[in-house]
Design a protein around this motif. Structure first.
Motif, PDB file in Angstrom:
ATOM      1  N   GLY A  78       0.825  -1.189   0.000  1.00 14.82           N
ATOM      2  CA  GLY A  78       0.000   0.000   0.000  1.00 14.82           C
ATOM      3  C   GLY A  78       0.858   1.237   0.000  1.00 14.82           C
ATOM      4  N   THR A  79       0.233   2.382   0.240  1.00 13.01           N
ATOM      5  CA  THR A  79       0.999   3.618   0.382  1.00 13.01           C
ATOM      6  C   THR A  79       1.656   3.627   1.762  1.00 13.01           C
ATOM      7  N   SER A  80       2.351   4.692   2.064  1.00 14.43           N
ATOM      8  CA  SER A  80       3.037   4.804   3.362  1.00 14.43           C
ATOM      9  C   SER A  80       2.061   4.942   4.527  1.00 14.43           C
ATOM     10  N   ASN A  81       0.764   5.135   4.239  1.00 12.14           N
ATOM     11  CA  ASN A  81      -0.236   5.234   5.294  1.00 12.14           C
ATOM     12  C   ASN A  81      -0.934   3.913   5.596  1.00 12.14           C
ATOM     13  N   ASN A  99      -3.483  -9.816   8.086  1.00 15.40           N
ATOM     14  CA  ASN A  99      -2.528 -10.084   7.011  1.00 15.40           C
ATOM     15  C   ASN A  99      -1.938 -11.484   7.158  1.00 15.40           C
ATOM     16  N   SER A 100      -1.344 -11.954   6.077  1.00 11.24           N
ATOM     17  CA  SER A 100      -0.711 -13.270   6.090  1.00 11.24           C
ATOM     18  C   SER A 100       0.379 -13.324   7.157  1.00 11.24           C
ATOM     19  N   LYS A 105       5.615  -7.329   4.523  1.00 13.62           N
ATOM     20  CA  LYS A 105       5.332  -6.017   3.964  1.00 13.62           C
ATOM     21  C   LYS A 105       5.185  -4.975   5.082  1.00 13.62           C
ATOM     22  N   SER A 106       5.757  -3.809   4.862  1.00 12.63           N
ATOM     23  CA  SER A 106       5.757  -2.747   5.881  1.00 12.63           C
ATOM     24  C   SER A 106       4.686  -1.698   5.627  1.00 12.63           C
ATOM     25  N   ALA A 128       4.604 -10.313  11.104  1.00 15.09           N
ATOM     26  CA  ALA A 128       5.298  -9.020  11.101  1.00 15.09           C
ATOM     27  C   ALA A 128       4.468  -7.902  10.488  1.00 15.09           C
ATOM     28  N   ALA A 129       3.585  -8.232   9.548  1.00 17.20           N
ATOM     29  CA  ALA A 129       2.787  -7.197   8.871  1.00 17.20           C
ATOM     30  C   ALA A 129       1.575  -6.769   9.682  1.00 17.20           C
TER      31      ALA A 129
END
Length: 320
Positions: A78-81, A99-100, A105-106, A128-129
């Motif tokens: 996605g975007t940074s938001n 999320n998986s 993904k950050s 982590a996501a």
């Protein structure tokens, strides 16, 4: 909507949500979403509005429904938001960050765009996501927090967490808190002890407000008041709530300690308890309760402000 599922795919090729639009936006008259599930598969991919949920106007009810961010499969950036949320002052139902478990993904976190409420449970799944960011705002929750991912606070002194349920609440899980809670309010009316059950260690660095109900721990999790080198000022305010556990005090770097006692029912006296650290000078000790305050330990203060009620001391529990 009282049942069923709505799945939104905001990054579906040429039909991707444009930058000027939110993924789920409401600005109509009445939205009654009292059951079923809304799943937003991916975050916004176009910088601009960036909002996953945006309640702009109207009358809304989400209580009884579930909102999921992610479907455990799709893993688009996605975007940074990330999944940014504006509830427009309304409470969502259950919220699941979904999320998986294998995603790294950050940009798939959930972030508040304004002060928000959750009437159900907040569940942060493992991985982590799966992250929840206050982003300088206050989250008011009436349900449980199950944190198996990461709950991220920040250095904004206005951000915080409010427990305001009418049933017993808990905060637990196998995940982590990025730092401490800046401001913590207990305002639970269930009448059970503990009203809010702490099942994982947490700390609060700026203020503790005990309005109604109790904060305790059924598994002896550590609750820390203060956070050295984070905030030089700490505020404690107690009216109708109390601590049902012995906290750990980390106030060595706190240069200003303010303690205030008020009461919902001004005819009731308040007996000081675990919220009041022993043998630590209070900068401003304020009493504004017609029923008075009874000390359970010796207190030292620089300034005493007595606007209502009396302070009851004893030879062992003196005020100097």
């Amino acid at each position: 909507m009282t049942d069923g599922n709505i799945n939104i795919y905001p990054q579906l090729g040429s039909k991707s949500v444009p930058a000027s639009n939110s993924i789920f936006q409401f600005s109509g008259k009445t939205l009654n979403f009292s059951g079923g599930k809304l799943t937003i598969i991916d975050p916004h991919s176009n910088s601009g509005t960036d909002l996953a949920i945006d309640i702009q106007s109207g009358t809304c009810n989400f209580i009884g429904s579930t909102v999921l961010f992610g479907n455990c499969i799709s893993d688009l950036d996605g975007t940074s938001n990330g999944f940014m949320v504006n509830t427009g002052g309304y409470f969502l139902g259950d919220v699941i960050i979904n999320n998986s478990i294998s995603s790294l993904k950050s940009t798939r976190f959930v972030k508040l765009a304004a002060n928000s409420g959750i009437a159900g449970n907040l569940i942060i799944n493992n991985g982590a996501a799966n992250q929840f960011l206050l982003n300088g705002n206050i989250l008011n929750t009436k349900g449980n927090i199950v944190n198996n991912g990461k709950f991220i606070f920040d250095s904004t002194i206005s951000s915080g967490l409010v427990f305001s349920g009418s049933n017993q609440q808990s905060i637990g899980g196998s995940g982590t808190f990025s730092t401490n809670i800046n401001n913590l309010t207990i305002n639970n009316s269930c009448g059970i002890n503990p009203s809010v059950d702490l099942q994982m260690p947490i700390s609060v660095s700026n203020s503790l407000t005990l309005t109604n109900g109790s904060l305790g721990s059924s598994n002896e999790s550590i609750f820390t008041i203060g956070k050295s080198a984070v905030s030089s000022t700490f505020n404690i305010e107690r009216s109708g709530g109390y601590l049902a556990l012995t906290p750990n005090y980390a106030l060595s770097d706190v240069s200003k300690l303010f303690v205030t006692y008020t009461a919902i029912n001004n005819l009731s006296s308040i007996i000081t308890g675990y919220e009041l650290p022993a043998s630590l000078p209070i900068n401003v000790f304020k009493i504004s309760n017609a029923g008075g305050v009874i000390l359970d330990k010796p207190v030292k203060c620089e300034t005493l402000t007595l606007t209502a009620g009396n302070i009851t001391t004893s030879d062992e529990n003196s005020l100097t």
